[in-house]
Scaffold this active site. Structure first.
Site, PDB file in Angstrom:
ATOM      1  N   TYR A   1      -5.559  -0.073  16.531  1.00 37.29           N
ATOM      2  CA  TYR A   1      -5.550   1.223  17.202  1.00 37.29           C
ATOM      3  C   TYR A   1      -6.153   0.958  18.579  1.00 37.29           C
ATOM      4  O   TYR A   1      -7.160   0.275  18.666  1.00 37.29           O
ATOM      5  CB  TYR A   1      -6.547   2.204  16.589  1.00 37.29           C
ATOM      6  CG  TYR A   1      -6.325   2.688  15.192  1.00 37.29           C
ATOM      7  CD1 TYR A   1      -6.282   4.059  14.946  1.00 37.29           C
ATOM      8  CD2 TYR A   1      -6.216   1.817  14.118  1.00 37.29           C
ATOM      9  CE1 TYR A   1      -6.142   4.544  13.655  1.00 37.29           C
ATOM     10  CE2 TYR A   1      -6.066   2.299  12.824  1.00 37.29           C
ATOM     11  CZ  TYR A   1      -6.028   3.664  12.607  1.00 37.29           C
ATOM     12  OH  TYR A   1      -5.893   4.159  11.333  1.00 37.29           O
TER      13      TYR A   1
ATOM     14  N   TYR B   1       1.583   0.207  14.635  1.00 38.76           N
ATOM     15  CA  TYR B   1       0.684   0.055  13.498  1.00 38.76           C
ATOM     16  C   TYR B   1       1.101   0.985  12.370  1.00 38.76           C
ATOM     17  O   TYR B   1       1.166   2.184  12.546  1.00 38.76           O
ATOM     18  CB  TYR B   1      -0.751   0.367  13.909  1.00 38.76           C
ATOM     19  CG  TYR B   1      -1.689   0.348  12.724  1.00 38.76           C
ATOM     20  CD1 TYR B   1      -1.801  -0.794  11.939  1.00 38.76           C
ATOM     21  CD2 TYR B   1      -2.441   1.452  12.388  1.00 38.76           C
ATOM     22  CE1 TYR B   1      -2.639  -0.828  10.851  1.00 38.76           C
ATOM     23  CE2 TYR B   1      -3.292   1.433  11.307  1.00 38.76           C
ATOM     24  CZ  TYR B   1      -3.385   0.288  10.540  1.00 38.76           C
ATOM     25  OH  TYR B   1      -4.216   0.264   9.458  1.00 38.76           O
TER      26      TYR B   1
ATOM     27  N   ASP C   1       0.887  -1.170   0.000  1.00 38.59           N
ATOM     28  CA  ASP C   1       0.000   0.000   0.000  1.00 38.59           C
ATOM     29  C   ASP C   1       0.919   1.212   0.000  1.00 38.59           C
ATOM     30  O   ASP C   1       1.667   1.439   0.952  1.00 38.59           O
ATOM     31  CB  ASP C   1      -0.869  -0.042   1.280  1.00 38.59           C
ATOM     32  CG  ASP C   1      -1.718   1.214   1.467  1.00 38.59           C
ATOM     33  OD1 ASP C   1      -1.505   2.214   0.757  1.00 38.59           O
ATOM     34  OD2 ASP C   1      -2.583   1.184   2.371  1.00 38.59           O
TER      35      ASP C   1
ATOM     36  N   ASP D   1      -4.280  -1.275  -2.151  1.00 38.78           N
ATOM     37  CA  ASP D   1      -3.046  -2.054  -2.322  1.00 38.78           C
ATOM     38  C   ASP D   1      -2.760  -2.365  -3.779  1.00 38.78           C
ATOM     39  O   ASP D   1      -3.680  -2.563  -4.573  1.00 38.78           O
ATOM     40  CB  ASP D   1      -3.164  -3.366  -1.547  1.00 38.78           C
ATOM     41  CG  ASP D   1      -3.124  -3.136  -0.054  1.00 38.78           C
ATOM     42  OD1 ASP D   1      -2.046  -3.276   0.514  1.00 38.78           O
ATOM     43  OD2 ASP D   1      -4.174  -2.768   0.524  1.00 38.78           O
TER      44      ASP D   1
ATOM     45  N   LYS E   1      -2.155  -2.258   7.420  1.00 41.15           N
ATOM     46  CA  LYS E   1      -2.443  -3.680   7.611  1.00 41.15           C
ATOM     47  C   LYS E   1      -1.697  -4.514   6.606  1.00 41.15           C
ATOM     48  O   LYS E   1      -1.211  -4.048   5.606  1.00 41.15           O
ATOM     49  CB  LYS E   1      -3.932  -3.910   7.522  1.00 41.15           C
ATOM     50  CG  LYS E   1      -4.563  -3.775   8.899  1.00 41.15           C
ATOM     51  CD  LYS E   1      -6.017  -4.034   8.874  1.00 41.15           C
ATOM     52  CE  LYS E   1      -6.718  -3.256   7.817  1.00 41.15           C
ATOM     53  NZ  LYS E   1      -6.538  -1.810   7.963  1.00 41.15           N
TER      54      LYS E   1
HETATM   55  C1  F6R Z   1      -6.665   1.213   6.421  1.00 44.18           C
HETATM   56  C2  F6R Z   1      -7.988   1.067   6.979  1.00 44.18           C
HETATM   57  C3  F6R Z   1      -8.761   2.231   7.415  1.00 44.18           C
HETATM   58  C4  F6R Z   1      -8.052   3.156   8.349  1.00 44.18           C
HETATM   59  C5  F6R Z   1      -8.996   4.301   8.748  1.00 44.18           C
HETATM   60  C6  F6R Z   1      -8.334   5.323   9.628  1.00 44.18           C
HETATM   61  O1  F6R Z   1      -6.327   0.149   5.593  1.00 44.18           O
HETATM   62  O2  F6R Z   1      -8.475   0.001   7.073  1.00 44.18           O
HETATM   63  O3  F6R Z   1      -9.962   1.761   7.996  1.00 44.18           O
HETATM   64  O4  F6R Z   1      -7.582   2.467   9.470  1.00 44.18           O
HETATM   65  O5  F6R Z   1      -9.442   4.955   7.578  1.00 44.18           O
HETATM   66  O6  F6R Z   1      -7.191   5.755   8.991  1.00 44.18           O
HETATM   67  P1  F6R Z   1      -6.219   6.881   9.585  1.00 44.18           P
HETATM   68  O7  F6R Z   1      -5.820   6.445  10.961  1.00 44.18           O
HETATM   69  O8  F6R Z   1      -5.093   6.867   8.604  1.00 44.18           O
HETATM   70  O9  F6R Z   1      -7.024   8.154   9.576  1.00 44.18           O
HETATM   71 MG    MG Z   2      -3.848   2.517   3.214  1.00 46.88          MG
HETATM   72 MG    MG Z   3      -5.039  -1.987   2.224  1.00 41.97          MG
END
Ligand code: F6R
Ligand code: MG
Ligand code: MG
Length: 380
Positions: free
Chosen positions: A348, A229, A12, A54, A232
Site C-alpha cells: 500500500y 495489490y 485466501d 489462508d 499477499k
Molecule cells: C492482509 C494483511 C493485513 C491487511 C490489513 C489492512 O493479509 O496482512 O495486514 O493488509 O489488515 O487490510 P485492508 O486494507 O483490507 O483493510
Molecule cells: Mg486476507
Molecule cells: Mg494471508
C-alpha cells in the site's frame, strides 16, 4: 507404485476476523469438495490446512504437476468456500480468486502452488511449511540453511548420500526467468541472488547426485500478477526428508532461529517469522507477526499419514519468545523504516499521491548542484 504427485495449492478466500484466520464453516465447505473428489477417485488423498487467513489443499494423485484436473479441483473447492465466505460476509471473501472463470492452470490466477512428482521411497517423510503475512522469498534463508549450510545440516558433511550437495533453482519474480546454481561450488553466487529477497526466490532444490527433487516452493507474486495489490502471496514449501535429504530436525532447525521477512501489516512491514503450532497460527498482533506452521506427513502408497503438527514442541517456545522480542524492537520504529518497507516494496502506498499534491512546494536548495527529481533520478 509408479510416480505420485504431491500438490499443495493455497488461497485466501476470506478472513475471520479481519485477516487473522479462517472461519470453520468456510474450511468445512472446502474440505467437502476435495473429500468428494477423493471419494470419486480423482485424487488419492487430501489434507486441508490453514495458517492465518489462508487455506492450503495438500493433495496426492498420479496426474503430474500442472494437471488441469487438479488445478480445477482446487479452484472449485476455493470457489465453493468463497460462497460460504461471502454468505458470512467474511473479510475479503474470495480475495485470491482473481478471475471468474477457470482457464486450465491456477498459476497466474491467484492461488499459490507448489507441486512435485516422485517415486515414493520405502518410507517417504515430507514437511509442508505454510506461512501467513509474508512472501515466497521468506523460504530463501531456511532453504539455504537446510540444503547448503553444514552448520545447520550435519548430513551435508557426514551423510555420504548428501555430501555431493544440492542444486538450487532461483526465480526472478520480476523477469519470470530462473537459473540453476550448485551448492557448495557456486555458493557465493547463489547467495548474491537469494539474499536479495525482494526480487529472487528459491523455486526448487534438487539433489545433485541423482537430480532427485528435494524441495519446491510456491513462487507466485500476487501483487505483480494482478497489477495491483489484491492480497499477499503467503507461501507454501514442500521439503522431502531423511535418507539422503535433510533429517526432519535439520529441516525444522532454521526456524528455531527467527529471522526477518517482508509482509507484516498491510504487506508493508518487516517482521520476524514466528514458528507456531496449528492452533497458534492466528496472527492478531498488528496483523502478525508473520507465522509459519510445519505439517509433517508420512506418505504411504499415496496416502497422507498426518498431518503431524511439528512446531507444537516446547523446543520452539524460545524461538516464539525471541520472535516476540524481535517484534517489539521493530514495533518501536512505528511507521519508520526499516520496520516499514522502502516505498517500492510496499503493498500500500500513499507516497505518489502525497508527492503529487505537494510537488509545487518542493524548492531547489542549491542552484549549482545537479537537479534530482523527487523520485531520485537526475532531472533534465
Ligand atoms: C492482509 C494483511 C493485513 C491487511 C490489513 C489492512 O493479509 O496482512 O495486514 O493488509 O489488515 O487490510 P485492508 O486494507 O483490507 O483493510
Ligand atoms: Mg486476507
Ligand atoms: Mg494471508
Amino acid at each position: 507404485m509408479g510416480k505420485i504427485t504431491l500438490s499443495v495449492i493455497k488461497a485466501d478466500i476470506g478472513g475471520y476476523v479481519g485477516h487473522s484466520s479462517v472461519h470453520p464453516e468456510v474450511l468445512q465447505r472446502v474440505k467437502e469438495v476435495v473429500e468428494e473428489a477423493k471419494g470419486d477417485g480423482k485424487i488419492i488423498d487430501v489434507s486441508v490446512l490453514s495458517c492465518g487467513d489462508d487455506i492450503a489443499l495438500v493433495m496426492t494423485h498420479t496426474k503430474g504437476v500442472d494437471s488441469p484436473d487438479i488445478h480445477e479441483l482446487a479452484w472449485n473447492a476455493f470457489v465453493a468456500g468463497t460462497e460460504v465466505s461471502k454468505k458470512l460476509k467474511m473479510y475479503g471473501a474470495g480475495q485470491d480468486l482473481l478471475s471468474d472463470a477457470f482457464s486450465g492452470n491456477v498459476k497466474g490466477m491467484g492461488p499459490g502452488v507448489a507441486e512435485m512428482e516422485f517415486v515414493e521411497r520405502k518410507s517417504e517423510p515430507v514437511i509442508v511449511f505454510f506461512a501467513d503475512k509474508t512472501s515466497p522469498s521468506a523460504w530463501n534463508l531456511p532453504l539455504y540453511e537446510m540444503f547448503a549450510d553444514p552448520m545447520n545440516t550435519a548430513g551435508l558433511v557426514i551423510d555420504p548420500s548428501m555430501h555431493d550437495g544440492f542444486i538450487f533453482e532461483v526465480f526472478d519474480v520480476y523477469s519470470g526467468m530462473s537459473i540453476q546454481l550448485k551448492a557448495p561450488e557456486e555458493l557465493y553466487d547463489l547467495l548474491v541472488f537469494i539474499g536479495a529477497t525482494s526480487r529472487y526466490c528459491v523455486r526448487a532444490v534438487y539433489r545433485k547426485r541423482d537430480g532427485e527433487i528435494a524441495a519446491v516452493a510456491s513462487t507466485q507474486k500476487l501483487s505483480l500478477m494482478a497489477g495491483r495489490y489484491v492480497g499477499k502471496d503467503d507461501p507454501v514449501l514442500i521439503v522431502r526428508c531423511q535418507s539422503g535429504f535433510p533429517a526432519v530436525g535439520e529441516a525444522l532447525e532454521p526456524f528455531a532461529r527467527p529471522w526477518f521477512v517482508e509482509g507484516w501489516m498491510r504487506g508493508s512491514h518487516v517482521g520476524p517469522l514466528m514458528p507456531v503450532s496449528f492452533a497458534q497460527a492466528k496472527p492478531t498482533r498488528f496483523d502478525g507477526p508473520p507465522r509459519v506452521i510445519a505439517a509433517g506427513y508420512q506418505i504411504c502408497e499415496g496416502q497422507l499419514i498426518g498431518p503431524n503438527d511439528l512446531f507444537d514442541d516446547p523446543a520452539f517456545d524460545y524461538a516464539r519468545q525471541e520472535a516476540s522480542v524481535m517484534a517489539n524492537l521493530l514495533r518501536r520504529q512505528g511507521i519508520f523504516e526499516p520496520h516499514r518497507l522502502p516505498p517500492e516494496e510496499m503493498e500500500y502506498t500513499t507516497l505518489p499521491k502525497v508527492l503529487e499534491k505537494l510537488k509545487d512546494r518542493f524548492k531547489l536548495v542549491d542552484e549549482k548542484k545537479p537537479k534530482f527529481s523527487t523520485e531520485g533520478e537526475v532531472a533534465e
